[in-house]
Each structure stands twice: as structure tokens, then as C-alpha cells.
Design a protein around this motif. Sequence first.
Motif, PDB file in Angstrom:
ATOM      1  N   UNK A 246      95.259  38.410 -26.510  1.00  0.00           N
ATOM      2  CA  UNK A 246      94.738  36.866 -25.600  1.00  0.00           C
ATOM      3  C   UNK A 246      94.001  37.970 -24.158  1.00  0.00           C
ATOM      4  N   UNK A 247      92.849  37.459 -23.813  1.00  0.00           N
ATOM      5  CA  UNK A 247      92.600  37.477 -22.706  1.00  0.00           C
ATOM      6  C   UNK A 247      92.789  36.896 -21.815  1.00  0.00           C
ATOM      7  N   UNK A 248      92.692  36.998 -20.383  1.00  0.00           N
ATOM      8  CA  UNK A 248      93.816  36.040 -19.083  1.00  0.00           C
ATOM      9  C   UNK A 248      93.432  37.186 -18.286  1.00  0.00           C
ATOM     10  N   UNK A 249      92.829  35.876 -16.879  1.00  0.00           N
ATOM     11  CA  UNK A 249      92.907  36.186 -16.097  1.00  0.00           C
ATOM     12  C   UNK A 249      94.745  35.941 -15.083  1.00  0.00           C
ATOM     13  N   UNK A 250      94.533  36.095 -13.401  1.00  0.00           N
ATOM     14  CA  UNK A 250      95.597  37.034 -13.134  1.00  0.00           C
ATOM     15  C   UNK A 250      96.759  36.016 -12.335  1.00  0.00           C
ATOM     16  N   UNK A 251      96.475  34.420 -13.357  1.00  0.00           N
ATOM     17  CA  UNK A 251      97.117  33.511 -13.449  1.00  0.00           C
ATOM     18  C   UNK A 251      98.380  33.829 -14.474  1.00  0.00           C
TER      19      UNK A 251
ATOM     20  N   UNK B 143      92.686  45.352 -15.843  1.00  0.00           N
ATOM     21  CA  UNK B 143      91.083  46.043 -15.557  1.00  0.00           C
ATOM     22  C   UNK B 143      90.374  44.963 -14.382  1.00  0.00           C
ATOM     23  N   UNK B 144      89.918  45.981 -14.150  1.00  0.00           N
ATOM     24  CA  UNK B 144      89.052  45.054 -12.199  1.00  0.00           C
ATOM     25  C   UNK B 144      88.261  43.398 -13.184  1.00  0.00           C
ATOM     26  N   UNK B 145      87.758  42.902 -12.268  1.00  0.00           N
ATOM     27  CA  UNK B 145      87.151  41.805 -12.635  1.00  0.00           C
ATOM     28  C   UNK B 145      86.343  41.438 -11.695  1.00  0.00           C
ATOM     29  N   UNK B 146      84.712  40.654 -12.438  1.00  0.00           N
ATOM     30  CA  UNK B 146      83.880  40.559 -11.258  1.00  0.00           C
ATOM     31  C   UNK B 146      83.104  41.986 -10.874  1.00  0.00           C
ATOM     32  N   UNK B 147      83.221  41.501  -9.412  1.00  0.00           N
ATOM     33  CA  UNK B 147      82.070  42.417  -8.369  1.00  0.00           C
ATOM     34  C   UNK B 147      82.983  43.946  -7.898  1.00  0.00           C
ATOM     35  N   UNK B 148      84.290  43.642  -8.513  1.00  0.00           N
ATOM     36  CA  UNK B 148      84.955  44.674  -7.615  1.00  0.00           C
ATOM     37  C   UNK B 148      85.028  46.055  -8.951  1.00  0.00           C
TER      38      UNK B 148
ATOM     39  N   UNK C  41      85.133  49.950 -10.925  1.00  0.00           N
ATOM     40  CA  UNK C  41      86.728  49.505 -11.497  1.00  0.00           C
ATOM     41  C   UNK C  41      87.717  51.538  -9.652  1.00  0.00           C
ATOM     42  N   UNK C  42      86.509  52.305  -9.245  1.00  0.00           N
ATOM     43  CA  UNK C  42      87.607  52.829  -8.499  1.00  0.00           C
ATOM     44  C   UNK C  42      87.667  51.941  -7.227  1.00  0.00           C
ATOM     45  N   UNK C  43      87.767  50.873  -6.643  1.00  0.00           N
ATOM     46  CA  UNK C  43      88.684  50.076  -5.746  1.00  0.00           C
ATOM     47  C   UNK C  43      89.303  49.007  -6.258  1.00  0.00           C
ATOM     48  N   UNK C  44      89.524  49.793  -7.616  1.00  0.00           N
ATOM     49  CA  UNK C  44      90.271  48.216  -8.394  1.00  0.00           C
ATOM     50  C   UNK C  44      91.646  48.758  -8.708  1.00  0.00           C
ATOM     51  N   UNK C  45      91.648  50.146  -8.453  1.00  0.00           N
ATOM     52  CA  UNK C  45      92.848  51.030  -8.704  1.00  0.00           C
ATOM     53  C   UNK C  45      94.274  50.452  -8.661  1.00  0.00           C
ATOM     54  N   UNK C  46      95.301  50.808  -9.816  1.00  0.00           N
ATOM     55  CA  UNK C  46      96.923  50.194  -8.824  1.00  0.00           C
ATOM     56  C   UNK C  46      97.110  51.084  -8.286  1.00  0.00           C
ATOM     57  N   UNK C  47      97.920  50.231  -7.244  1.00  0.00           N
ATOM     58  CA  UNK C  47      99.130  51.482  -6.442  1.00  0.00           C
ATOM     59  C   UNK C  47      99.955  52.147  -7.564  1.00  0.00           C
ATOM     60  N   UNK C  48     100.247  54.053  -7.218  1.00  0.00           N
ATOM     61  CA  UNK C  48     101.499  54.362  -8.253  1.00  0.00           C
ATOM     62  C   UNK C  48     102.662  53.645  -8.224  1.00  0.00           C
TER      63      UNK C  48
ATOM     64  N   UNK D 180      91.633  39.623  -8.189  1.00  0.00           N
ATOM     65  CA  UNK D 180      90.705  41.404  -8.800  1.00  0.00           C
ATOM     66  C   UNK D 180      90.698  41.841 -10.444  1.00  0.00           C
ATOM     67  N   UNK D 181      91.658  41.363 -10.976  1.00  0.00           N
ATOM     68  CA  UNK D 181      92.408  41.812 -12.245  1.00  0.00           C
ATOM     69  C   UNK D 181      92.072  40.970 -13.278  1.00  0.00           C
ATOM     70  N   UNK D 182      92.430  41.439 -14.201  1.00  0.00           N
ATOM     71  CA  UNK D 182      91.823  40.901 -15.773  1.00  0.00           C
ATOM     72  C   UNK D 182      93.389  41.486 -16.512  1.00  0.00           C
ATOM     73  N   UNK D 183      93.847  40.558 -17.888  1.00  0.00           N
ATOM     74  CA  UNK D 183      94.730  41.685 -18.655  1.00  0.00           C
ATOM     75  C   UNK D 183      94.423  41.602 -19.525  1.00  0.00           C
ATOM     76  N   UNK D 184      95.165  42.106 -20.567  1.00  0.00           N
ATOM     77  CA  UNK D 184      95.090  41.100 -21.966  1.00  0.00           C
ATOM     78  C   UNK D 184      96.735  41.690 -22.499  1.00  0.00           C
TER      79      UNK D 184
END
Length: 231
Positions: free
Chosen positions: A164-169, A194-199, A201-208, A218-222
Motif C-alpha cells: 500500500x502506497x501511503x503518505x505521512x498520515x 522516500x521524498x514526495x512532492x518537490x523535495x 532526494x538529497x534534501x530529504x535523506x533521513x538522519x542516521x 515530505x515523505x511517503x512510504x510503502x
Amino acid sequence: MIDAEFKTALEQFGLELDEPLGMSLQQYAQSLWRYNEQINLTRHTTWDLFVTRDLRDCLQLAQLIQPGEEVLDMGSGNGVPGIPLAMLRPDIDVALAESVGKRAKVLDELVTELNLPVPVYAARGEDLLEDFRFTTIVSRAVGSLLKFCRWVEPHWSQFDRLLLIKGPKWVDERGEARHHGVLKGLELRVVATYPLGSVAPELAEAEDGDSPEAADASRGVILELAKKNKG
């Protein structure tokens, strides 16, 4: 040739496609937008939106499917993710289920126009599961986790997993689903983020050390859901 604006959008968001695949996806988007003038199918009618809202989801999903899988796009709507997935992964079998008759008719015309071996069923996906079996059910923007689990609950013998492709909710949806007990006996995993919208990829990397639950707007999930100890 690939449209210059399409190519620019791909480059802007760090995505690469070979020429034949790019042309096929371009034809799909242009045909979809043409049909959109007759029936409301999508709000993503620019190359930037197509790339960041549709294609990015499909590229992520395509990495999670194994060769030879039989995949049902449940509640396909405008054909995302099923139609791009069939283009990205010609080594799998994809079918579309869309219960709104007018949309199903358009989807059937689209796959015929695109010369794709993708059957379109004008039916609810859960009704198809009475007669057909699939490896994986995929879906985007069809219903909450609670609703989706309730729809498919009687039919787990007819498929192996949900993607299922989902947004941050999704975190709130998971809480609701747990509250109502529909996740009992199921294993839920985040298999892509992964990043969504106009973000970019290099600006949306999660912190370690960030967990998937830390995904922001700004992120979506599967999400992958499967029966515990199935098989």
C-alpha cells in the motif's frame, strides 16, 4: 523524442529512464491528460506533478515486486500504480480493478492504446478475489488501513501480501487499525520510504537513526502487510 519538460522534471528529481521506457510513460501521461478533459481522473497534469506524485511512487513500488508475480491494482482510478508498473516491469502480470464504470472504460481504452497486456475489471477488487488469485495486491489512495483490511479480510487465501502506497498520515491510520483490531494476525512492515512532492532526494535523506515513523510531510512510504506465519 522525450518531451523536454518531462526530461527536465526527471533530471530535477534525480530520476533516469531509458528512451523507450520514457517514451511509453510519456504516452501514458499524455493520453491520461487527454481523457482527463472528458472525465475527472487526475489533478497531476504537469510533468513535475506526474514525476513527483505518480512516477516516483511507481518506481519505488517496482523495486518490491519479484519476477513472475501476478499483481492486482485495486481501485486503480487513473491507472496509477498499475499501468506504469506494467511498463516498468514487463516481467510481471498486472491487472486493474476499478469499480466506477466510466473510469474502468477509460482504463481499458488506455491499455489498448498503449498496447499493454493488462486486463481491466469493472469491479471491486474484493469481489474479484472470489474467483481469482494474485501474488500481490497494490493500491494507492483508495482507503485507510482500517477500511482496506476490512475489505480483504475474508480473502487472504487468494493473495500473499498487500503493498500500500501511503503518505505521512499512515502512522495515524495504523493507530486506528490497531484500535479496531484489524491488524491482529498480520505483519506490517515499512518496505520503502522516500521524498514526495518537490523535495529533492538529497534534501530529504533521513538522519542516521531515524525510524520510519519519523517521516514528515515530505515523505511517503510503502507498507507491506502479510499474514503472520503464512505458508
